[in-house]
Write a protein that holds these residues in place. Structure first.
Motif, PDB file in Angstrom:
ATOM      1  N   TYR A 192       3.384 -39.425  34.822  1.00  0.00           N
ATOM      2  CA  TYR A 192       4.254 -40.447  36.141  1.00  0.00           C
ATOM      3  C   TYR A 192       4.228 -40.408  36.661  1.00  0.00           C
ATOM      4  O   TYR A 192       4.495 -39.931  37.848  1.00  0.00           O
ATOM      5  CB  TYR A 192       5.526 -40.345  35.223  1.00  0.00           C
ATOM      6  N   ARG A 238      11.628 -49.675  40.826  1.00  0.00           N
ATOM      7  CA  ARG A 238      10.933 -49.444  39.532  1.00  0.00           C
ATOM      8  C   ARG A 238      10.704 -50.147  39.028  1.00  0.00           C
ATOM      9  O   ARG A 238      12.035 -51.116  38.116  1.00  0.00           O
ATOM     10  CB  ARG A 238      11.798 -48.517  38.728  1.00  0.00           C
ATOM     11  N   ASP A 239       9.079 -50.812  38.243  1.00  0.00           N
ATOM     12  CA  ASP A 239       9.295 -51.764  37.475  1.00  0.00           C
ATOM     13  C   ASP A 239       9.472 -50.997  35.861  1.00  0.00           C
ATOM     14  O   ASP A 239       8.729 -50.283  35.252  1.00  0.00           O
ATOM     15  CB  ASP A 239       7.543 -52.301  37.604  1.00  0.00           C
ATOM     16  N   LYS A 240      10.465 -51.885  35.394  1.00  0.00           N
ATOM     17  CA  LYS A 240      10.851 -50.698  34.294  1.00  0.00           C
ATOM     18  C   LYS A 240      10.276 -51.795  33.269  1.00  0.00           C
ATOM     19  O   LYS A 240      10.301 -50.690  31.070  1.00  0.00           O
ATOM     20  CB  LYS A 240      12.193 -51.207  33.672  1.00  0.00           C
ATOM     21  N   SER A 241       9.294 -52.108  32.767  1.00  0.00           N
ATOM     22  CA  SER A 241       8.171 -52.879  31.973  1.00  0.00           C
ATOM     23  C   SER A 241       7.172 -51.813  31.999  1.00  0.00           C
ATOM     24  O   SER A 241       6.615 -51.548  31.280  1.00  0.00           O
ATOM     25  CB  SER A 241       7.791 -54.095  32.047  1.00  0.00           C
ATOM     26  N   ARG A 242       6.526 -51.177  33.007  1.00  0.00           N
ATOM     27  CA  ARG A 242       5.979 -49.690  33.574  1.00  0.00           C
ATOM     28  C   ARG A 242       6.602 -48.611  32.527  1.00  0.00           C
ATOM     29  O   ARG A 242       7.394 -47.761  33.291  1.00  0.00           O
ATOM     30  CB  ARG A 242       4.751 -49.437  34.497  1.00  0.00           C
ATOM     31  N   LYS A 243       5.527 -48.280  31.248  1.00  0.00           N
ATOM     32  CA  LYS A 243       5.893 -46.840  31.502  1.00  0.00           C
ATOM     33  C   LYS A 243       5.453 -45.776  32.473  1.00  0.00           C
ATOM     34  O   LYS A 243       6.614 -44.777  31.908  1.00  0.00           O
ATOM     35  CB  LYS A 243       5.142 -46.548  29.794  1.00  0.00           C
ATOM     36  N   GLN A 295       6.546 -45.328  34.746  1.00  0.00           N
ATOM     37  CA  GLN A 295       7.304 -45.551  35.711  1.00  0.00           C
ATOM     38  C   GLN A 295       8.767 -45.578  35.084  1.00  0.00           C
ATOM     39  O   GLN A 295       9.548 -45.462  36.038  1.00  0.00           O
ATOM     40  CB  GLN A 295       7.715 -46.831  36.596  1.00  0.00           C
ATOM     41  N   LYS A 296       8.723 -45.042  34.090  1.00  0.00           N
ATOM     42  CA  LYS A 296       9.976 -44.238  33.477  1.00  0.00           C
ATOM     43  C   LYS A 296      10.765 -43.456  33.889  1.00  0.00           C
ATOM     44  O   LYS A 296      12.204 -43.157  34.144  1.00  0.00           O
ATOM     45  CB  LYS A 296      10.021 -43.826  31.605  1.00  0.00           C
ATOM     46  N   LYS A 297       9.545 -42.485  33.780  1.00  0.00           N
ATOM     47  CA  LYS A 297      10.533 -41.345  35.187  1.00  0.00           C
ATOM     48  C   LYS A 297       9.541 -40.657  36.642  1.00  0.00           C
ATOM     49  O   LYS A 297       8.823 -41.858  36.983  1.00  0.00           O
ATOM     50  CB  LYS A 297      10.373 -39.763  33.730  1.00  0.00           C
TER      51      LYS A 297
END
Length: 447
Positions: free
Chosen positions: A185, A194-199, A201-203
């Motif tokens: 991350y 945060r771009d929630k579609s990008r793994k 940027q999840k954390k």
């Protein structure tokens, strides 16, 4: 666009030049692996919860055995894709598939070193202390928004990066390539959009305290930068393989552990593993194996091998997108067995992760970690930032801290650094040492 020559840099922090190992049979990336395996944070994983806290059965995995298995899978993934990458790039003749395997293997070996006691509930327990404990609220006014966000959203991945990059003169001093492959991350806790579609940027992957360190790593390797003002980067390509190795292991191994503990039937475990194997499942071969435990062990081994090859193929199919920073998904979400893994995940939540024995130990972990944080942080803050309230009780508690922690606190330059020294100490504890310390401090046990 990223390039493999830069991404596989063997330079280290404090030494931005490419290194050449004095031993031609031991690369700089293999040195990384050796340094991690002999480090204290890695050694402490032997008594840290994987899924089943404080296990009393010898076949249940701890963080240590899990990390060794993830590293083994990671090495295989790295060598698989490394062979294909080198074959397609004449300018990479100075590298071997074993270099790729060593980077992924080292990063995978370290992937859990920042996790506190009691598994993922330990991370939540640290966050909850700062969010909900009334004694922690007074700290907030002494910190910046970025610093406070690191604490109320405590993240084991960022803690791991901190451990791997602290004390560079005497510390691990890993290569830039291994540090970046470790960082799933590559952004901070305060990323506003945060771009929630990008793994990726999840954390978040680093605390405010290590922001400049990660920037140096990213710039040295030429990682794609999305937002210069926020220091948001694309993942190092090999970080996708580290993530996949972890996904493969916990999906399959947790199922095996669940079977061993009687939470999953033989038929249920066999069905999931057979579905992953597909045409490679030969039930007649199981008839020559004596016990159900051994049968599941054989199926588990073949299933992991199947997932390794499927994941390697997906990585190579998306290599160009990955190098551009345009790809940002979990590789295991795209493999042929993805549907089975998704169903297995839902099944594991209900039958394994929410089993009573897991929930009971997690609840105990919340009490232990909250109690330790409250006692130590209050003692430290009264000593350094509120001396008029520094009582005899606080002095006794402060003296329980190891001498090296006291030394670091004497040199801490801010309340934020002081708090991080305490979270370093508590998150570095093993499950049993945390319980023992808590029992002694609360007067439950003086033995």
């Amino acid at each position: 666009m990223m390039n493999w020559r830069s991404l596989m840099s063997s330079a280290r922090i404090g030494d931005n030049k490419e290194n050449k190992s004095s031993n031609p049979l031991r690369s700089d990336f293999e040195i990384d692996y050796d340094r991690i395996i002999f480090s204290a944070p890695f050694r402490n994983l032997q008594d840290k919860t994987q899924v089943f806290p404080l296990p009393d059965q010898d076949f249940v995995h701890t963080r240590l055995t899990h990390s060794l298995e993830v590293s083994s899978v990671g090495k295989s993934l790295g060598k698989n894709v490394g062979a294909s990458i080198i074959e397609n790039n004449d300018e990479l003749s100075f590298l071997t598939p074993y270099d790729f395997g060593a980077v992924v293997g080292a990063a995978a070996l370290a992937h859990d070193v920042g996790n506190p006691p009691f598994g993922h509930s330990g991370e939540q327990a640290i966050s909850d202390y700062f969010l909900h404990n009334s004694k922690a609220k007074k700290i907030k006014d002494l910190l910046t928004t970025e610093e406070w966000n690191d604490l109320v959203r405590f993240e084991g991945n960022a803690q791991g990066f901190r451990l791997l990059t602290k004390n560079q003169k005497q510390g691990l001093r890993l290569t830039f390539a291994t540090l970046a492959a470790f960082t799933k991350y590559p952004c901070s806790s305060t990323l506003p959009n945060r771009d929630k579609s990008r793994k990726s940027q999840k954390k978040y992957g680093y605390f405010k305290a290590e922001e400049s360190v990660f920037s140096e790593v990213a710039q040295q390797l030429g990682l794609v930068q999305f937002d210069k003002s926020e220091n948001v980067y694309a993942r190092h390509p090999l970080a996708f393989l580290v993530e996949a190795a972890d996904d493969i292991c916990y999906s399959i191994i947790d199922l095996e552990d669940g079977f061993g503990l009687g939470l999953v039937t033989f038929e249920e475990a066999r069905e999931f593993l057979a579905e992953i194997l597909g045409d490679r499942y030969y039930p007649e071969k199981l008839e020559n194996i004596a016990s159900d435990k051994e049968k599941i062990g054989v199926l588990r081994a073949v299933a992991i091998n199947t997932l390794i090859h499927q994941t390697s193929d997906v990585f190579m199919a998306h290599e160009e997108e990955i190098l551009k920073g345009a790809f940002d998904k979990a590789l295991t979400d795209l493999i042929p067995a993805a549907g089975t893994l998704e169903r297995l995940s839902s099944f594991s939540v209900k039958r394994i992760y929410q089993s009573r024995q897991v929930l009971e130990k997690e609840a105990a972990g919340f009490e232990v970690i909250d109690g330790l944080l409250e006692s130590f942080i209050e003692a430290v803050f009264c000593k350094f930032y509120d001396e008029k309230n520094y009582s005899g009780r606080h002095k006794s508690i402060y003296r329980l801290l190891p001498s090296e922690i006291q030394f670091k606190l004497d040199w801490a330059k801010s309340p934020y650094e002081s708090v991080l020294e305490i979270t370093d100490y508590i998150s570095g504890m093993t499950d049993s040492s945390a319980v023992k310390q808590f029992r002694i401090m609360k007067g439950i046990s003086l033995a």
